[in-house]
Every structure is written in structure tokens, then in C-alpha cells.
Design an enzyme around this catalytic site. Structure first.
Site, PDB file in Angstrom:
ATOM      1  CG  HIS A  13      -1.836   1.166   1.300  1.00 27.43           C
ATOM      2  ND1 HIS A  13      -3.180   1.011   1.549  1.00 27.43           N
ATOM      3  CD2 HIS A  13      -1.649   2.500   1.139  1.00 27.43           C
ATOM      4  CE1 HIS A  13      -3.764   2.193   1.544  1.00 27.43           C
ATOM      5  NE2 HIS A  13      -2.848   3.128   1.311  1.00 27.43           N
ATOM      6  CG  HIS A  15      -0.722   7.133  -0.959  1.00 27.92           C
ATOM      7  ND1 HIS A  15      -1.942   7.313  -1.567  1.00 27.92           N
ATOM      8  CD2 HIS A  15      -0.971   6.446   0.182  1.00 27.92           C
ATOM      9  CE1 HIS A  15      -2.893   6.782  -0.821  1.00 27.92           C
ATOM     10  NE2 HIS A  15      -2.338   6.238   0.240  1.00 27.92           N
ATOM     11  CE  LYS A  99      -7.879   2.128  -0.576  1.00 28.87           C
ATOM     12  NZ  LYS A  99      -6.688   2.788  -0.072  1.00 28.87           N
ATOM     13  CG  HIS A 136      -9.913   4.416   3.499  1.00 30.52           C
ATOM     14  ND1 HIS A 136      -8.711   5.077   3.622  1.00 30.52           N
ATOM     15  CD2 HIS A 136     -10.679   4.853   4.544  1.00 30.52           C
ATOM     16  CE1 HIS A 136      -8.753   5.880   4.678  1.00 30.52           C
ATOM     17  NE2 HIS A 136      -9.939   5.757   5.251  1.00 30.52           N
ATOM     18  CG  HIS A 174      -4.885   2.186   5.905  1.00 26.76           C
ATOM     19  ND1 HIS A 174      -6.242   2.118   6.133  1.00 26.76           N
ATOM     20  CD2 HIS A 174      -4.740   2.899   4.771  1.00 26.76           C
ATOM     21  CE1 HIS A 174      -6.864   2.778   5.183  1.00 26.76           C
ATOM     22  NE2 HIS A 174      -5.988   3.247   4.342  1.00 26.76           N
ATOM     23  CG  ASP A 247      -1.632   4.846   3.989  1.00 30.52           C
ATOM     24  OD1 ASP A 247      -1.674   5.264   2.822  1.00 30.52           O
ATOM     25  OD2 ASP A 247      -2.453   5.218   4.855  1.00 30.52           O
TER      26      ASP A 247
HETATM   27  O1  DOR Z   1      -3.344   9.342   5.808  1.00 34.06           O
HETATM   28  C1  DOR Z   1      -3.716   9.050   4.680  1.00 34.06           C
HETATM   29  N1  DOR Z   1      -3.185   9.625   3.583  1.00 34.06           N
HETATM   30  N2  DOR Z   1      -4.699   8.169   4.546  1.00 34.06           N
HETATM   31  C2  DOR Z   1      -5.260   7.904   3.362  1.00 34.06           C
HETATM   32  O2  DOR Z   1      -6.163   7.098   3.319  1.00 34.06           O
HETATM   33  C3  DOR Z   1      -4.827   8.624   2.150  1.00 34.06           C
HETATM   34  C4  DOR Z   1      -3.461   9.126   2.291  1.00 34.06           C
HETATM   35  C5  DOR Z   1      -3.099  10.148   1.209  1.00 34.06           C
HETATM   36  O3  DOR Z   1      -3.367   9.898   0.040  1.00 34.06           O
HETATM   37  O4  DOR Z   1      -2.531  11.176   1.554  1.00 34.06           O
HETATM   38 ZN    ZN Z   2      -3.342   5.103   1.624  1.00 32.33          ZN
END
Ligand code: DOR
Ligand code: ZN
Length: 345
Positions: A13, A15, A99, A136, A174, A247
């Protein structure tokens, strides 16, 4: 133990964002991780196979020279997701999961799902082809206290979906509660859960006591200490239900340090050192490989990586406080403890 060699880990997971941010943060992941499930919550989100293919190309172009890192792409589920497009993307191995963001639950989730009956046909098709749904898991009902949103989501949304479509593979992303850890463990082999690095380290006091700490604010928000302890027990248990999904979610300091700051902890840089420290504290260094390198591929039906990573215990490791990007600095998660585990290949 002063040295530990494990199969090379994956991040289930992650970003990576796009453009300047992608370029700056990608090396932080490729240094240690072989593969990662790439979150599709860009602006606008990645909803079609063509968009996923283009995004994959941008990630591959931003990769440091010589890196063999493989981005595992996902689609962002909307009430208008095209089943044929999704099936075709899965068949050619372009996407590895879909997702589900409840609309309004988190960063860039406004195109997410409001009415779960509208995605039933897509989910049935995913069950047929064995394509996992990454969830999520928080309700967005304003009546529900933010600290209860995960537990309520399991009862109101997740459990009914899984009863309705028992063959659907689901990853509870998460997890932050004992409720989530218990539900994942008891859910059979079609259910898994990712656990982040930061939720093994912080509880809600870290965010709120002695002044507000925006760099510890993420979603789902960290809960009480008893939940953090349950997550540590789960992650270090070796149980195949649990695997690493950092995450890691970079936001510039300018976007974090606001009256209404963004949610996300950036942990790509120091995750492996932190995990080794946590697993050592729990007397479970021998389970780190399962959590970071074996359970995830097994759930996704992929082979574990052939290459290895070696962690060596020594003097405290100096990680940078922040990563510079052309958009501005991104603060690296501070675990508030010395980290002794150095990572080498
Ligand atoms: O803390 C987070 N940041 N939780 C999420 O679900 C998305 C993520 C983000 O994309 O910044
Ligand atoms: Zn995330």
C-alpha cells in the site's frame, strides 16, 4: 541477533503521487522494496486501464537507473467503473487490485463510492477472476465518532459485502484497531489486512499531547494504546492474514502545517529500520520476513522475491529529517526512538 537477511520486502500500500513529487519520493521506496501496490488517488483518480497504463509508464520513467522496482497498479473504484475495462486490465496483468474509497473518507476520495449496491456487479466480477479489493475501511457518517469509524465500517459495510460475495478477495487496508486485527485473522484465506509502520509506533496521544503534531495525523487516525499493542501483536505473529502496507503518503510541509492540514505520514525512507526495531522490541525478529516479504505475495498469488535485504544492528542510523522536492520539503516520519538497524542489499 546482530544481522538479519530476509527476502526483499514489498510494500502492499503505497502513495507515489505524480510529477515532481513522484520523482523525489520514488527512490525512497525503490532503495529497499522490490514491488509496491500503487494507490490510485491522484487528482483526477486512476479509474481506467488506459490511465493505469500511463501512470505505470510515468513511474517506470521516474525510477532510479538500474532499479528493478515493479509498480503493481490499481484502479480507483467508482459507481461508474466499467467492468469490461477492469477485466481486460486484470487479464493482461496491468492491475493487481481495485481500491475502494468510501466517498469523503480521506485524501482525494470524492469520486469514491456512496451507494455500495451500485458496485455490486463489479465486485462479483472481481470475485470471479480473483482480483482483490483493497478497502479503506472507515464509514463517513458524520454521526460516527472518528475513532469508531473502522469498527463501524466492519459491521455496517465490510461484513455484509463479504457475506454477499464470499469469493471476493479483500484486503483491509491500514487497520488501526484490535477489532480490525481480530476480524482479519478470523476471516479465512480470502481476507487479509495491511498494517502500516506508523500505526505500530504511535497512538493517539502522540498526535495530541503537548501540542498538535500534524506529521502524525493520518487516516485512519491512530487510536488508543490498546489498539497499537494489538497491531504489534498481529504484525509480529507471523499469521498470514497480516502484511506490510506502509501507506507512506507524502504531502509537502506546506500542505501538512495548515489550519486544515492533509492526512498522511511519509515512512518510505525509514520503514525497514523502524520495523526491525519494533520486531526486536517484541522479541520477534524472526517474523519480520513473513510480515514484510512473504505473507503479502502469498495473498496476492505472486512469488516471493528472490533477492534479499540485510539488516545489521549498530550505532543509531541517521535518516534525513526531510526529503527535498521541487514542490517543497516532505517531512520523514519521526519514530521518536533511536533506530539501530542499518539496511544493506
Ligand atoms: O493518511 C492518509 N493519507 N490516509 C489515506 O487514506 C490517504 C493518504 C493520502 O493519500 O494522503
Ligand atoms: Zn493510503
Amino acid at each position: 541477533m546482530t544481522s538479519l537477511t530476509i527476502r526483499r520486502p514489498d510494500d502492499w500500500h503505497l502513495h507515489l503521487r505524480d510529477c515532481a513529487m513522484l520523482k523525489a519520493v520514488l527512490p525512497e521506496t525503490t532503495r529497499h522494496f522490490a514491488r509496491a501496490i500503487i494507490m490510485p488517488n491522484l487528482v483526477p483518480p486512476i479509474v481506467t486501464a488506459a490511465e493505469a497504463a500511463d501512470y505505470r509508464d510515468r513511474i517506470l520513467s521516474a525510477k532510479p537507473r538500474g532499479s528493478k522496482f515493479q509498480p503493481l497498479m490499481t484502479l480507483y473504484l467508482t459507481e461508474d467503473t466499467d467492468v469490461r475495462d477492469l477485466r481486460a486490465a486484470a487479464e493482461i496483468g496491468l492491475i493487481h487490485a481495485v481500491k475502494l474509497y468510501p466517498a469523503g473518507a480521506t485524501t482525494n476520495s470524492s469520486s469514491g463510492v456512496r451507494d455500495f449496491t451500485k458496485v455490486k456487479r463489479v465486485l462479483e466480477n472481481m470475485a470471479q477472476i480473483g482480483l482483490p479489493l483493497c478497502v479503506h475501511g472507515e464509514v463517513t457518517d458524520p454521526e460516527i465518532d472518528i475513532f469508531d469509524r473502522e469498527a463501524v465500517f466492519i459491521d455496517r459495510v465490510l461484513d455484509p459485502i463479504r457475506r454477499d460475495i464470499p469469493d471476493l478477495k479483500v484486503v483491509m487496508e491500514h487497520i488501526t484497531t484490535k477489532d480490525g486485527a481480530d476480524y482479519a485473522r478470523e476471516g479465512g484465506d480470502k481476507l487479509g489486512a495491511t498494517i502500516t509502520t506508523h500505526h505500530l509506533v504511535i497512538n493517539r496521544n502522540h498526535i495530541l499531547v503537548g501540542g498538535i503534531k500534524p506529521h502524525y495525523y493520518c487516516l485512519p487516525v491512530a487510536k488508543r494504546e490498546e489498539h497499537r499493542l494489538a497491531l504489534r501483536k498481529a504484525a509480529t505473529s507471523g499469521d498470514p492474514s497480516y502484511f506490510l502496507g506502509t501507506d507512506s503518503a507524502p504531502h509537502t510541509d506546506a500542505n501538512k502545517l495548515l489550519p486544515c492540514g492533509c492526512a498522511g505520514c511519509f515512512t518510505a525512507t525509514n520503514t525497514m529500520s523502524i520495523l526491525a526495531e519494533v520486531f526486536e522490541q517484541e522479541g520477534a525478529l524472526n517474523q519480520l520476513e513473513r510480515f514484510a516479504s512473504l505473507n503479502g505475495p502469498a495473498f496476492y498469488g505472486l512469488p516471493a522475491n528472490d533477492e534479499t535485504l540485510t539488516l545489521t544492528k549498530g550505532d543509531p542510523v541517521a535518516h534525513p529529517d526531510r526529503i527535498e522536492t521541487d514542490d517543497g520539503p516532505v517531512t520523514v516520519f519521526d519514530p521518536q526512538m533511536p533506530l539501530h538497524w542499518h539496511v544493506s542489499e
